[in-house]
Motif scaffolding. Structure first.
Motif, short mmCIF file in Angstrom:
data_model
loop_
_atom_site.label_atom_id
_atom_site.label_comp_id
_atom_site.label_asym_id
_atom_site.label_seq_id
_atom_site.Cartn_x
_atom_site.Cartn_y
_atom_site.Cartn_z
N SER A 174 2.99 1.26 -20.24
CA SER A 174 3.78 2.49 -19.37
C SER A 174 2.81 2.48 -18.32
O SER A 174 2.88 2.66 -16.85
CB SER A 174 3.97 3.74 -19.96
N ALA A 175 1.52 2.36 -18.65
CA ALA A 175 0.26 2.60 -17.62
C ALA A 175 0.32 1.32 -16.60
O ALA A 175 0.14 1.34 -15.43
CB ALA A 175 -1.09 2.73 -18.27
N GLY A 176 0.62 0.08 -17.41
CA GLY A 176 0.73 -1.21 -16.49
C GLY A 176 1.78 -1.33 -15.53
O GLY A 176 1.71 -1.69 -14.42
N LEU A 177 3.01 -0.76 -16.20
CA LEU A 177 4.18 -0.76 -15.20
C LEU A 177 3.96 0.19 -13.87
O LEU A 177 4.46 -0.09 -12.97
CB LEU A 177 5.40 -0.23 -15.82
N SER A 178 3.34 1.62 -14.11
CA SER A 178 2.82 2.20 -12.90
C SER A 178 2.07 1.66 -12.00
O SER A 178 2.21 2.00 -10.97
CB SER A 178 2.39 3.76 -13.58
N ILE A 179 0.96 0.84 -12.70
CA ILE A 179 0.37 0.32 -11.72
C ILE A 179 0.72 -0.78 -11.01
O ILE A 179 0.64 -1.03 -9.62
CB ILE A 179 -1.15 -0.25 -12.54
N ILE A 180 1.78 -1.48 -11.52
CA ILE A 180 2.45 -2.69 -10.83
C ILE A 180 3.45 -1.97 -9.77
O ILE A 180 3.57 -2.74 -8.58
CB ILE A 180 3.45 -3.27 -11.74
N SER A 181 3.78 -0.93 -10.05
CA SER A 181 4.78 -0.23 -8.85
C SER A 181 4.05 0.03 -7.61
O SER A 181 4.58 -0.37 -6.63
CB SER A 181 4.94 1.34 -9.36
N ILE A 182 2.83 -0.01 -7.69
CA ILE A 182 1.86 0.50 -6.29
C ILE A 182 1.63 -1.12 -5.81
O ILE A 182 1.60 -1.29 -4.60
CB ILE A 182 0.48 1.18 -6.51
N VAL A 183 1.48 -1.95 -6.70
CA VAL A 183 1.04 -3.21 -6.51
C VAL A 183 2.29 -3.69 -5.48
O VAL A 183 2.20 -4.44 -4.68
CB VAL A 183 0.61 -4.45 -7.53
N VAL A 184 3.59 -3.49 -5.94
CA VAL A 184 4.66 -3.94 -5.46
C VAL A 184 4.68 -3.45 -3.77
O VAL A 184 5.07 -3.93 -3.04
CB VAL A 184 6.26 -3.52 -6.24
N GLY A 207 5.66 6.78 -1.06
CA GLY A 207 6.54 6.21 -2.06
C GLY A 207 7.89 7.13 -2.57
O GLY A 207 8.49 6.52 -3.42
N HIS A 208 7.88 8.19 -1.87
CA HIS A 208 9.11 8.91 -2.26
C HIS A 208 9.09 9.48 -3.69
O HIS A 208 7.89 9.36 -4.47
CB HIS A 208 10.46 8.35 -1.96
N ILE A 209 10.15 9.62 -4.20
CA ILE A 209 10.48 10.14 -5.75
C ILE A 209 10.03 9.10 -6.90
O ILE A 209 9.27 9.27 -7.71
CB ILE A 209 11.62 10.71 -6.01
N PRO A 210 10.16 8.00 -6.56
CA PRO A 210 9.83 6.71 -7.83
C PRO A 210 8.18 6.66 -7.64
O PRO A 210 7.81 6.58 -8.77
CB PRO A 210 10.36 5.53 -6.96
N ALA A 211 7.61 6.88 -6.62
CA ALA A 211 6.19 6.88 -6.67
C ALA A 211 5.63 8.31 -7.62
O ALA A 211 4.61 7.93 -8.08
CB ALA A 211 5.59 6.95 -5.30
N ILE A 212 6.36 9.39 -7.19
CA ILE A 212 5.89 10.51 -7.95
C ILE A 212 6.09 10.30 -9.49
O ILE A 212 5.23 10.54 -10.37
CB ILE A 212 6.75 11.87 -7.54
N ILE A 213 7.49 9.52 -9.95
CA ILE A 213 7.68 9.27 -11.02
C ILE A 213 6.60 8.36 -11.76
O ILE A 213 5.91 8.60 -12.96
CB ILE A 213 9.01 8.77 -11.48
N ALA A 214 6.25 7.29 -11.02
CA ALA A 214 5.38 6.35 -11.57
C ALA A 214 3.96 7.29 -11.76
O ALA A 214 3.09 6.87 -12.95
CB ALA A 214 4.83 5.37 -10.70
N PHE A 215 3.47 8.18 -10.84
CA PHE A 215 2.05 8.94 -11.06
C PHE A 215 2.19 9.67 -12.31
O PHE A 215 1.00 9.92 -12.91
CB PHE A 215 2.21 9.62 -9.90
N THR A 273 -7.33 5.92 -6.58
CA THR A 273 -7.27 4.89 -5.71
C THR A 273 -5.85 4.22 -5.50
O THR A 273 -5.57 4.03 -4.22
CB THR A 273 -8.13 3.82 -6.19
N LEU A 274 -4.96 4.32 -6.64
CA LEU A 274 -3.61 3.91 -6.28
C LEU A 274 -2.70 4.76 -5.66
O LEU A 274 -2.00 4.42 -4.80
CB LEU A 274 -2.90 3.26 -7.72
N PHE A 275 -2.84 5.93 -6.08
CA PHE A 275 -1.79 6.90 -5.71
C PHE A 275 -2.21 7.97 -4.55
O PHE A 275 -1.37 8.47 -3.87
CB PHE A 275 -1.38 7.69 -6.78
N LEU A 276 -3.68 8.17 -4.57
CA LEU A 276 -4.01 9.30 -3.71
C LEU A 276 -4.97 8.74 -2.55
O LEU A 276 -5.75 9.47 -2.12
CB LEU A 276 -4.73 10.33 -4.70
#
Length: 358
Positions: A174-184, A207-215, A273-276
């Protein structure tokens, strides 16, 4: 205004003026090693004290308040106690692996410092696969945990290590998929480029709501990866005494204890770094006046402020939620977080292709 970037540039110029390139590299490497060790020591003292003060605040009590003003030297006294304690090795243990395990955990933590940008142009190694490096190297720490549990020749240690291994391997997905979201969204694995892509706004907002979910999924997953409550089944005192480090004492126990807090700092650094935006100030679109004011705050202050905010969030979890059972812990990952992460990644990929983000 003081900046880490200016300090490093001045040091680089001075070394180039007095030494040949080979010795410049040697001296800079030694400085980096010493600074990393110093950072570990300071973070260990600060974060343990912060943990106790946050716990006291959540439980409406004072916390450490005897050793030094407001108890600020309490962790120094604890460190002195651990240094003076005798390090015991059980008779039936595998002595080589038993002594090696805490060093593996600490070495992994030190390696993870390399690609993290602490401030503008202040980074040990700006590798072009920084995100992959962090994800890959962080997975090695589970080897040290399993090694410690097995080599201790203690059933509680072995059970704690096996729990920890299952937990870390599960939540890494799950952590890896959240990180990949920002890479995308950024199209890059280089952490410095990910920070630069947030110049006009942090990905948490762009990134709107999907980025918040990933965070949110990232914070839950890294809390579990670092064996923090409410996911501390590997060290459940009521069941396993101290889990995989039951048989450790003295400095070997101190290394495990320190590595836990360093890992919290590292995962929060990656999250910031990735989200903030990492060291990037808060910029809002074309608001030139507001953005100019935000630029006056040094980049290192922005970075450490965001990191310690996320650390406080993880500590808040510990003193708010009860511990999960092992079956609940794995159900949360495999039945809920992982499917949501996969669907969220597909949504973010669609959003990136269509250009729907800010």
């Amino acid at each position: 205004m003081f900046s880490l970037e200016g300090l490093t540039n001045s040091l680089q110029q001075w070394l180039n003026a007095h030494l040949n390139p080979t010795w410049v590299l040697v001296v800079e490497s030694l400085i980096v090693i010493l600074l990393a060790i110093a950072l570990f020591a300071v973070l260990g003292l600060v974060l343990v004290l912060m943990e106790r003060k946050v716990a006291a605040h959540m439980q409406i009590r004072l916390g450490p308040n005897r050793v030094g003003p407001q108890g600020i030297f309490q962790t120094s006294a604890d460190t002195l106690k651990l240094i003076m304690k005798e390090g015991l090795t059980p008779d039936g243990s595998d002595k080589f692996l038993f002594n090696l395990a805490p060093f593996i955990v600490m070495i992994v933590a030190m390696l993870l410092l390399a690609p993290i940008p602490f401030a503008r142009n202040f980074q040990i190694w700006d590798i072009n696969i920084g995100v992959l490096f962090v994800s890959a190297v962080s997975s090695i720490s589970v080897i040290g945990v399993l090694m410690a549990g097995w080599s201790s020749n203690n059933k509680y240690s072995l059970l704690g290590a096996m729990r920890s291994g299952a937990q870390i391997v599960s939540y890494e997905l799950s952590a890896g998929l959240s990180i990949i979201s920002i890479v995308v969204l950024t199209g890059s694995l280089r952490l410095s480029e990910i920070v630069a892509s947030q110049q006009d706004g942090w990905w948490l907002f762009k990134g709107h709501i999907p980025a918040i979910i990933a965070f949110v999924i990232f914070i839950i997953a890294v809390t579990a990866e670092t064996n923090r409550a409410p996911f501390d089944m590997a060290e459940a005192e009521s069941e396993l005494t101290a889990g995989f480090h039951t048989e450790y004492s003295g400095m070997k126990f101190a290394l495990f204890f320190l590595a836990e807090y360093i890992n919290i700092f590292i995962v929060c650094s990656v999250g910031a770094t990735l989200f903030l935006g990492g060291w990037m100030p808060l910029h809002i679109g074309n608001w030139e006046g507001f953005n100019h004011i935000m630029d006056y705050i040094p980049s290192s202050i922005w970075f450490f402020g965001k990191v310690f905010f996320l650390i406080f969030l993880i500590m808040w979890f510990r003193w708010t939620f009860p511990r999960l059972r092992i079956d609940q812990l794995l159900n949360l990952e495999w039945k809920y977080l992982l499917p949501i992460s996969m669907l969220n990644l597909l949504l973010i990929t669609l959003m990136a292709i269509m250009g729907w983000h800010f």
